[in-house]
Design an enzyme around this catalytic site. Structure first.
Site, PDB file in Angstrom:
ATOM      1  N   HIS A  73      -5.424  -6.169   6.288  1.00 57.61           N
ATOM      2  CA  HIS A  73      -6.444  -5.463   5.507  1.00 57.61           C
ATOM      3  C   HIS A  73      -7.581  -6.381   5.064  1.00 57.61           C
ATOM      4  O   HIS A  73      -7.568  -7.566   5.362  1.00 57.61           O
ATOM      5  CB  HIS A  73      -5.763  -4.754   4.334  1.00 57.61           C
ATOM      6  CG  HIS A  73      -4.771  -3.731   4.837  1.00 57.61           C
ATOM      7  ND1 HIS A  73      -5.038  -2.389   4.874  1.00 57.61           N
ATOM      8  CD2 HIS A  73      -3.545  -3.884   5.382  1.00 57.61           C
ATOM      9  CE1 HIS A  73      -4.007  -1.765   5.416  1.00 57.61           C
ATOM     10  NE2 HIS A  73      -3.082  -2.636   5.719  1.00 57.61           N
ATOM     11  N   SER A 127      -4.099  -1.519   0.117  1.00 54.31           N
ATOM     12  CA  SER A 127      -3.039  -2.361   0.703  1.00 54.31           C
ATOM     13  C   SER A 127      -3.584  -3.767   0.887  1.00 54.31           C
ATOM     14  O   SER A 127      -4.733  -3.946   1.312  1.00 54.31           O
ATOM     15  CB  SER A 127      -2.625  -1.809   2.067  1.00 54.31           C
ATOM     16  OG  SER A 127      -1.858  -2.785   2.758  1.00 54.31           O
ATOM     17  N   GLY A 148       0.837  -1.201   0.000  1.00 54.34           N
ATOM     18  CA  GLY A 148       0.000   0.000   0.000  1.00 54.34           C
ATOM     19  C   GLY A 148       0.869   1.248   0.000  1.00 54.34           C
ATOM     20  O   GLY A 148       0.510   2.267  -0.599  1.00 54.34           O
ATOM     21  N   SER A 149       2.005   1.170   0.666  1.00 49.69           N
ATOM     22  CA  SER A 149       2.924   2.316   0.705  1.00 49.69           C
ATOM     23  C   SER A 149       3.457   2.596  -0.696  1.00 49.69           C
ATOM     24  O   SER A 149       3.566   3.755  -1.106  1.00 49.69           O
ATOM     25  CB  SER A 149       4.095   2.032   1.649  1.00 49.69           C
ATOM     26  OG  SER A 149       3.602   1.752   2.929  1.00 49.69           O
ATOM     27  N   ASP A 207      -7.279   1.029   3.929  1.00 51.19           N
ATOM     28  CA  ASP A 207      -8.055   0.396   5.009  1.00 51.19           C
ATOM     29  C   ASP A 207      -9.531   0.279   4.651  1.00 51.19           C
ATOM     30  O   ASP A 207     -10.346  -0.010   5.524  1.00 51.19           O
ATOM     31  CB  ASP A 207      -7.930   1.243   6.293  1.00 51.19           C
ATOM     32  CG  ASP A 207      -6.492   1.413   6.727  1.00 51.19           C
ATOM     33  OD1 ASP A 207      -5.655   0.595   6.330  1.00 51.19           O
ATOM     34  OD2 ASP A 207      -6.207   2.374   7.473  1.00 51.19           O
TER      35      ASP A 207
HETATM   36  C1  LIG Z   1      -4.145   4.298   5.533  1.00 53.04           C
HETATM   37  C2  LIG Z   1      -2.953   3.463   5.166  1.00 53.04           C
HETATM   38  N1  LIG Z   1      -2.236   3.803   4.090  1.00 53.04           N
HETATM   39  C3  LIG Z   1      -1.163   3.089   3.701  1.00 53.04           C
HETATM   40  C4  LIG Z   1      -0.774   1.964   4.402  1.00 53.04           C
HETATM   41  C5  LIG Z   1       0.434   1.193   3.952  1.00 53.04           C
HETATM   42  O1  LIG Z   1       0.140  -0.090   3.479  1.00 53.04           O
HETATM   43  P1  LIG Z   1       1.287  -1.212   3.440  1.00 53.04           P
HETATM   44  O2  LIG Z   1       1.467  -1.692   4.834  1.00 53.04           O
HETATM   45  O3  LIG Z   1       0.763  -2.259   2.548  1.00 53.04           O
HETATM   46  O4  LIG Z   1       2.508  -0.559   2.925  1.00 53.04           O
HETATM   47  C6  LIG Z   1      -1.497   1.567   5.529  1.00 53.04           C
HETATM   48  C7  LIG Z   1      -1.086   0.383   6.283  1.00 53.04           C
HETATM   49  O5  LIG Z   1      -1.783  -0.209   7.041  1.00 53.04           O
HETATM   50  C8  LIG Z   1      -2.610   2.347   5.924  1.00 53.04           C
HETATM   51  O6  LIG Z   1      -3.328   2.012   6.997  1.00 53.04           O
END
Ligand SMILES: Cc1ncc(COP(=O)(O)O)c(C=O)c1O
Length: 445
Positions: A225, A220, A91-92, A199
């Site tokens: 999730h 993500s 997600g990042s 989320d």
């Molecule tokens: C609102 C939100 N954005 C981005 C992310 C990042 O996702 P990832 O952990 O897959 O990098 C998260 C992670 O939980 C999140 O809660």
């Protein structure tokens, strides 16, 4: 087992049977024992199907983006009713790509450039705000509402200045923000809107799935999730130009858009002349962006496919658990602020948010410590006030108004799980533990 006289397909069949047997003996009857095991605030739910598809993808011997990825992207875009879904490794990464794609020179006047501003909230997951800093822009951070934990929408107009180019907001813990106001403001000022739906897969606003309101949305698929790939994510858009840029930045910045293993999709692989390269330089090796490599493997996509099948059930179960927890905990509302959704919203909650009210005779830490001792896992609302995080020292940002509620949330808010492995029995136990906590006299320490 003797396999030397079996065909590949016959061996595969045997493997599938064995995987199923392995699931049955290893995972099927695993249960959370109340008071002994932790009721995790988040977690994955799977059955033999995930393991079977994962093994099948590995037996393909292909491993990079392939047939499972193609299927997953198609299924996800069908579910969301959007034109393009592009898988990424988290997600990042999805957030980084979504914003970075908007820096493409192909967007002309509207492209985001160094020094421009992007509006967000300070009560966030760090990687919703980090891409703004990473592309050399300035985050403009706003306060949130205390009950919905989403942006105070009336601050948006005040935050917009001559350098504002985009609004980048997450639907906090799956709770859709006031999309009517946010979309209206973005349109009025010609700003890009990125919805971080990491989320919020399955949440709706005015009966429409979130992620379909802005220019780009991100998801993500980390195990916490709504669905998981182990690690993974996706970027979605209806914009044909943006999808090319998103794919390019994801795939090393290349100009070519061939899928792995394909060539000459453009029909003129050896007839391009770009940059100062010689005419005919192989398009596969022409780079028009400063890119990354944020792709997934086909094994991740296989996992995701099995999870997508279960998504309707997961959504319903999360909603049901949220509602049952709400019913059980509402009697403690003299101590606890319960979460609220916007009127037009139908959230698929990521977790159940609670804030300890002002002037209570106990602290959040006393309550979360107690719950953890009883086997009920808790989490904070991510970074609290992100501007107070150690990494924010030295970051250039702007705040509009006071971050009063953000600070309140940093000090008083936490959340517990609503994920599909949580049962009615768990919920009764959780409510009972809260009751015991409130019945026990205590002094604030
Ligand atoms: C609102 C939100 N954005 C981005 C992310 C990042 O996702 P990832 O952990 O897959 O990098 C998260 C992670 O939980 C999140 O809660």
């Amino acid at each position: 087992m003797e396999t030397s006289n079996l065909s590949s397909d016959e061996i595969k069949k045997e493997i599938r049977k064995l995987v199923e047997a392995y699931y049955d003996t290893t995972f099927k009857n695993r249960e959370i024992r109340l008071g002994k095991d932790l009721i995790q605030p988040s977690g994955k739910k799977f059955d033999a199907e995930e393991l079977k598809l994962l093994v099948e993808a590995s037996l393909d011997g292909w491993w990079t983006e392939g047939r499972f990825t193609k299927k997953f992207e198609k299924k996800l875009s069908d579910f969301l009713q959007v034109k393009h879904a592009i898988t990424v490794n988290s997600g990042s990464s999805a957030n980084l790509l979504a914003l970075t794609a908007l820096t493409s020179p192909r967007l002309g006047e509207r492209r985001i450039q160094r020094g421009d501003e992007v509006i967000g909230v300070a009560a966030c997951f760090p990687t919703t705000v980090n891409p703004v800093i990473q592309i050399g822009c300035v985050p403009v951070l706003l306060d949130i509402d205390k009950e919905t934990y989403n942006v105070k929408a009336d601050l948006l107009e005040k935050a917009i200045g001559p350098k504002t180019k985009a609004i980048f907001l997450a639907h906090t813990l799956g709770n859709p923000y006031n999309l009517q106001r946010v979309v209206e403001t973005a349109r009025k000022h010609n700003l890009w809107l990125i919805e971080d739906c990491c989320d919020a897969l399955g949440s709706r606003y005015e009966n429409k799935l979130v992620g379909t309101f802005g220019d780009i949305a991100t998801f993500s698929f980390y195990p916490a999730h709504q669905i998981t790939m182990g690690e993974g994510g996706a970027v979605i858009t209806n914009n044909d130009l943006l999808v090319q840029e998103i794919r390019s930045f994801r795939d090393w910045g290349r100009d070519c858009w061939c899928m792995p293993g394909c060539q000459n999709t453009c029909g003129k692989r050896f007839q391009w002349q770009l940059g100062q390269l010689p005419f005919g330089y192989d398009h596969k090796y022409i780079y028009s962006n400063i890119g990354y490599n944020l792709k997934i493997t086909d094994m991740q996509a296989a996992l995701g496919l099995a999870q997508l099948e279960k998504l309707p059930f997961f959504i319903e179960k999360r909603k049901e658990n949220f509602s049952l927890l709400g019913q059980g905990l509402s009697k403690f509302n003299q101590y606890l602020q319960l979460p609220r959704a916007a009127e037009q919203a139908d959230p698929c909650w990521f977790g159940f948010l609670l804030s300890v009210k002002e002037n209570c005779h106990f602290t959040r830490e006393q309550l979360t410590q107690y719950l953890n001792d009883k086997g009920i896992g808790t989490r904070l609302l991510f970074s609290g006030n992100v501007t107070k995080q150690p990494y924010f020292e030295g970051v250039t940002y702007r705040v509009v108004g006071a971050l009063e509620n953000t600070d309140y949330v940093m000090n008083n808010t936490f959340w517990i799980g609503v994920h599909p492995s949580i049962t009615l029995e768990h919920i009764s136990y959780i409510v009972q533990c809260f009751e015991e906590f409130f019945e026990t006299p205590k002094t604030k320490n």
